[in-house]
Write a protein that holds these residues in place. Structure first.
Motif: not given
Ligand code: EPU
Length: 419
Positions: A183-195
């Motif tokens: 589990t990564i908490e306080n992860a970056a939420e940028e659309p590129e992470i989703w991609d």
């Protein structure tokens, strides 16, 4: 060496098409290392940074085919070896450090040259290493190298002190084969992470929650072949939006995900810019006089640091005083002195820039200090009186596909010349 020469004063018209996101494609190519055999990236942006990461993978033994005509990149991994990649190559681009996670996941260990600082800040990697350690790896740094050794990676809970984009990506890739749940908490939420997560999932990974502050990665045994099309480049789109606003023009931008650009759209609207959203694009109408606004850069969904320089350029001509606070990088005001050479009135106090709108900018010789600073100076040239010459343009080529061709098509008087 090349420079870009812009004769200011032309309005823009017509439409421009946005390429795929550089900051998605770089980690996606790094993640191809994890694929058992072959991955194909469609609509890949043909950019200097993309060529560098492809070269790094080739150096590791991958076959990488770049099809410039069809904008397609194919990575074959069956000949990949555990070797220390060429240091000069790796040091060309900080994002090369993104191969650390996948290499450790694949081989259990890896040694890589430590990324240096760059023009926008010192950019440490402590969070990347904290994540790898939490997964059970031993990490040693010294003599300019990072050496990671992990007999076995085991899922764990990792809290990031800051939602770092690169650290989130590296940990996500490292954890793909880790035993159990990460589990990564306080992860970056940028659309590129989703991609990146969607790319990994298309190969059989099990990643959930990417694009939010909590990402869960369930370890799998192997990843199969894939063919993937990344998201559009929100920063390239934002740059053309500002170009239209700056020249008081009306243009259509194709290849825009409105949701990814919410913070930029809302600031431009506050400035008086009119924006109509379409199915897969937007129409931007900059005919109104620009009003001053305050901006604070933040991790996504806050205002992107990668749009700070371009917005600053727009605000140099706004009516009133604007305050821009840069919270993400410590040294991202290098464009200010160049904008002031062009007539802007900007004062810097630490991480805060105070801008008093001026009547006009005037063309002169300036230098790009980094990718976004270079783009900002080109935009400034579009509406400056006379001719602006932007040197060190190689920075811009790292992240904008055919910028002068795209602007020329929109009606700008712009050309690239050899120095
Ligand atoms: N940071 C740490 N420790 C770490 C990692 C980061 O302190 O271990 C700090 C950095 O020093 C910086 C801040 O956290 O002050 C943000 O860094 P982050 O790791 O989020 O950025 P990055 O992964 O190095 C990516 C983009 C940048 C973009 C930032 C922020 C890529 C290849 N690069 O960098 O893009 O500005 O996220 O959104 O994805 C650009 O395209 O012009 C560009 C610089």
């Amino acid at each position: 060496m090349e420079k870009i020469v812009v004769n200011g004063g032309r309005m823009l018209h017509g439409e421009v098409e946005i390429s795929s996101a550089k900051n998605s494609v770089l980690p996606i190519i790094a993640a191809s290392i994890l694929c058992k055999d072959k991955s194909v990236i469609e609509n890949a942006p043909m950019l200097e940074d993309v060529y560098v990461i492809c070269e790094v993978l080739r150096d590791l033994g991958c076959n990488v085919y770049i099809d410039k005509k069809d904008n397609k990149i194919t990575v074959e991994t069956h000949n990949i070896t555990l070797k220390e990649p060429n240091m000069d190559l790796v040091r060309k681009m900080r994002a090369s450090f993104l191969i650390m996670g996948p290499m450790v996941a694949k081989f259990g260990r890896f040694k890589l040259s430590m990324p240096g600082g760059c023009n926008i800040g010192s950019r440490p990697i402590d969070l990347h290493l904290k994540g790898l350690k939490a997964l059970g790896a031993e990490v040693e740094t010294g003599h300019g190298f990072v050496e990671v050794d992990a007999k076995k990676l085991i899922g764990n809970k990792i809290y990031l002190d800051f939602p770092s984009v690169g650290a989130t990506e590296n940990i996500m890739m490292a954890a793909v084969f880790a035993e159990g749940e990460t589990t990564i908490e306080n992860a970056a939420e940028e659309p590129e992470i989703w991609d990146l997560a969607m790319f990994l999932n298309s190969m059989g990974a099990d990643i959930r929650g990417a694009g939010t502050g909590t990402i869960k990665i369930y370890g799998v045994k192997e990843l199969h072949n894939t063919c993937y099309r990344p998201i559009y480049d929100r920063i390239e789109a934002g740059t053309y939006m500002v170009a239209a606003a700056m020249t008081h023009s009306k243009i259509k931008i194709k290849g825009v995900n409105e949701e990814h650009l919410r913070p930029v759209i809302s600031k431009l609207q506050e400035c008086g810019v009119i924006i109509h959203t379409l199915n897969n694009g937007i129409i931007i109408d900059g005919s109104n006089k620009t009003k001053a606004v305050d901006i604070k850069t933040m991790p996504y969904p806050g205002f992107p640091t990668d749009m700070q320089a371009q917005m600053m350029t727009l605000l140099t001509l706004a009516s009133g005083t604007s305050i821009i606070t840069e919270t993400v990088f410590e040294n991202r005001f290098m464009h200010v002195s160049e904008l002031c050479r062009m007539g802007a009135n900007i004062k810097i106090d630490g991480r805060v820039a105070i801008l008093d709108g001026v009547k006009k900018l005037t063309g002169c010789e300036v230098k790009a200090s980094d990718l976004r600073a270079g783009a900002a100076l080109i935009i400034a040239g579009l509406c400056a009186e006379g001719t602006t010459q932007i040197g060190d343009i190689y920075h811009v080529d790292r992240g904008y596909v055919n910028i002068e061709e795209k602007l020329k098509k929109l009606g700008a008087d712009i050309q690239r010349v050899k120095v």
